[in-house]
Design a protein around this motif. Sequence first.
Motif, PDB file in Angstrom:
ATOM      1  N   GLY A 138     -13.604   6.794   6.613  1.00 56.79           N
ATOM      2  CA  GLY A 138     -13.350   5.399   6.961  1.00 56.79           C
ATOM      3  C   GLY A 138     -13.905   5.038   8.339  1.00 56.79           C
ATOM      4  O   GLY A 138     -14.026   5.888   9.224  1.00 56.79           O
ATOM      5  N   SER A 173      -8.604   1.514   6.654  1.00 54.64           N
ATOM      6  CA  SER A 173      -8.887   2.707   5.864  1.00 54.64           C
ATOM      7  C   SER A 173     -10.015   2.472   4.862  1.00 54.64           C
ATOM      8  O   SER A 173     -10.390   1.334   4.569  1.00 54.64           O
ATOM      9  CB  SER A 173      -7.624   3.139   5.106  1.00 54.64           C
ATOM     10  OG  SER A 173      -7.260   2.145   4.153  1.00 54.64           O
ATOM     11  N   GLU A 216     -11.626  10.382   4.421  1.00 54.69           N
ATOM     12  CA  GLU A 216     -11.753  10.629   5.860  1.00 54.69           C
ATOM     13  C   GLU A 216     -12.909   9.852   6.479  1.00 54.69           C
ATOM     14  O   GLU A 216     -12.974   9.685   7.697  1.00 54.69           O
ATOM     15  CB  GLU A 216     -11.956  12.120   6.113  1.00 54.69           C
ATOM     16  CG  GLU A 216     -10.758  12.978   5.708  1.00 54.69           C
ATOM     17  CD  GLU A 216     -11.007  14.454   5.940  1.00 54.69           C
ATOM     18  OE1 GLU A 216     -12.159  14.796   6.334  1.00 54.69           O
ATOM     19  OE2 GLU A 216     -10.073  15.244   5.741  1.00 54.69           O
ATOM     20  N   ARG A 222     -10.356   3.738   0.996  1.00 54.34           N
ATOM     21  CA  ARG A 222      -9.606   4.390  -0.069  1.00 54.34           C
ATOM     22  C   ARG A 222     -10.407   4.391  -1.361  1.00 54.34           C
ATOM     23  O   ARG A 222     -11.159   3.452  -1.623  1.00 54.34           O
ATOM     24  CB  ARG A 222      -8.274   3.665  -0.313  1.00 54.34           C
ATOM     25  CG  ARG A 222      -7.185   3.977   0.708  1.00 54.34           C
ATOM     26  CD  ARG A 222      -5.892   3.288   0.332  1.00 54.34           C
ATOM     27  NE  ARG A 222      -4.744   3.860   1.004  1.00 54.34           N
ATOM     28  CZ  ARG A 222      -3.497   3.570   0.702  1.00 54.34           C
ATOM     29  NH1 ARG A 222      -3.230   2.707  -0.281  1.00 54.34           N
ATOM     30  NH2 ARG A 222      -2.488   4.130   1.342  1.00 54.34           N
ATOM     31  N   CYS A 236      -4.927   7.582  -6.215  1.00 53.51           N
ATOM     32  CA  CYS A 236      -5.544   6.992  -5.020  1.00 53.51           C
ATOM     33  C   CYS A 236      -5.629   8.065  -3.948  1.00 53.51           C
ATOM     34  O   CYS A 236      -4.728   8.898  -3.823  1.00 53.51           O
ATOM     35  CB  CYS A 236      -4.704   5.809  -4.540  1.00 53.51           C
ATOM     36  SG  CYS A 236      -5.120   5.225  -2.888  1.00 53.51           S
ATOM     37  N   GLU A 237      -6.716   8.041  -3.173  1.00 53.74           N
ATOM     38  CA  GLU A 237      -6.816   8.970  -2.044  1.00 53.74           C
ATOM     39  C   GLU A 237      -7.441   8.266  -0.849  1.00 53.74           C
ATOM     40  O   GLU A 237      -8.315   7.409  -0.983  1.00 53.74           O
ATOM     41  CB  GLU A 237      -7.630  10.213  -2.418  1.00 53.74           C
ATOM     42  CG  GLU A 237      -9.091   9.952  -2.736  1.00 53.74           C
ATOM     43  CD  GLU A 237      -9.888  11.236  -2.886  1.00 53.74           C
ATOM     44  OE1 GLU A 237      -9.781  12.128  -2.032  1.00 53.74           O
ATOM     45  OE2 GLU A 237     -10.642  11.323  -3.889  1.00 53.74           O
ATOM     46  N   ASN A 238      -6.957   8.631   0.336  1.00 49.01           N
ATOM     47  CA  ASN A 238      -7.564   8.144   1.568  1.00 49.01           C
ATOM     48  C   ASN A 238      -8.777   8.995   1.885  1.00 49.01           C
ATOM     49  O   ASN A 238      -8.687  10.230   1.896  1.00 49.01           O
ATOM     50  CB  ASN A 238      -6.560   8.229   2.728  1.00 49.01           C
ATOM     51  CG  ASN A 238      -5.545   7.116   2.691  1.00 49.01           C
ATOM     52  OD1 ASN A 238      -5.896   5.946   2.580  1.00 49.01           O
ATOM     53  ND2 ASN A 238      -4.268   7.466   2.777  1.00 49.01           N
ATOM     54  N   SER A 262       0.816  -1.221   0.000  1.00 48.83           N
ATOM     55  CA  SER A 262       0.000   0.000   0.000  1.00 48.83           C
ATOM     56  C   SER A 262       0.843   1.261   0.000  1.00 48.83           C
ATOM     57  O   SER A 262       0.404   2.310  -0.460  1.00 48.83           O
ATOM     58  CB  SER A 262      -0.937   0.003   1.212  1.00 48.83           C
ATOM     59  OG  SER A 262      -0.189   0.004   2.410  1.00 48.83           O
TER      60      SER A 262
END
Length: 407
Positions: free
Chosen positions: A198, A171, A196, A173, A192-194, A113
């Motif tokens: 989650g 997470s 918030e 994603r 790719c972005e995380n 990751s």
Amino acid sequence: MDGLVIGMDLCDTYTHISCMEPEQTWVIPTVVCKNKNADEWYVEEEAYAHTLVGDGIMEDKLLTQVMKDGTAKIGGIKYEGIYLLKMFLEKALELPKKAAGSREIASIVIAVSCLDVKLMDSLLYCADYLKIPRDRVHLISHTESFVYYVMSQKREVWSNQVGMFDLTNQSLRYYELKVQRGLRQMQVVADCENLEEGFHLDVLDNTAGARLADRILCSCADRILQKRLFSAIVLTGKGFENTEWAPEFMKQVCSRRRLFVENSLFSKGALMKAADYLQEKSSYPFICICEGRLKTTVSVKVLNHDKEGQLVLAAAGDNWYEAKSTVDFIVTGNPEVEFTISPLDPKKKKLVKIGLEDFPKRPDRTTKIELSLGFSDDRTMVAVIKDKGFGEIFPAEDVMIKQEVGL
């Protein structure tokens, strides 16, 4: 080449191992257990069994231990994190080897990751221990695995944008892929972005929590997808092993789009890439621009038969970790090395000059230099220039320049 072709998704919690022949995928916890009384190591059910009976000590979060230089004391002996990872990989790879009849590994691609240099160096060290030649081992990001999984599907799947939600305990994603045509060579750009929003998967254990999680995902999908045109949406991660808890979200992402649910996507994408490394001609004739790949072409100004030109040392789409080159030059004119940094946006093209004023003063064209180029990440180039003298006339001196250049 005969041998196993393997794609591996290596995470702190679970590891997915996909094999081509036999066509099979194993999903095992990323834990390793050491017998207290013998030099025996276990993974999978054996690890839990020996821990339960009390003759084994189990270690988890192996990637985190490597990154933090962690250690574990088992049976009075201290083991470094990298040793624990080494033993886990050795035992984990016995699963496909046993299923295939103990064949050697012809090609393995490991997807992680986060492409951190320390972790990648450690994984190659583990490969050395396992006697897997380095030219058969490649490391890629989850984003790149996503690219190769999607691009191995039929054309109508990636004719427009492709989005993917990855839901785990760690997470939430979102990944997105777009194919850019009309260029000299087709480009596939992925990001790719995380997110918030989650949440821990324990909330799915009760009805109220599942409804809340469903609403959270619907809100994410509404914000991200909007009215944009997608040819497919992909769901992956432990949270989507069962999708019955998210009926409204499923309606939303299925609307006028193909939907794929594939919980071993990253290992299967890595497997596609591992198989492609064995081909004389790639089955994926595109430039891949994503995490782990350069978004910039780096060339150096040279003279060839007194005609000025550019020698490309690294190209956009190259794996930055593997993009290493060493070239010798004869210095002429101004004592400097001139690089051209060419991002995908041609308006951001720039020149970078590294002066050689500290090198020995010699007549024109009587200094040979060695230029070594590498990258510490996809945004930072590292150039090392050494004096090599000029035969017996001008012996090499201990002069070196090392410079980092932001791309």
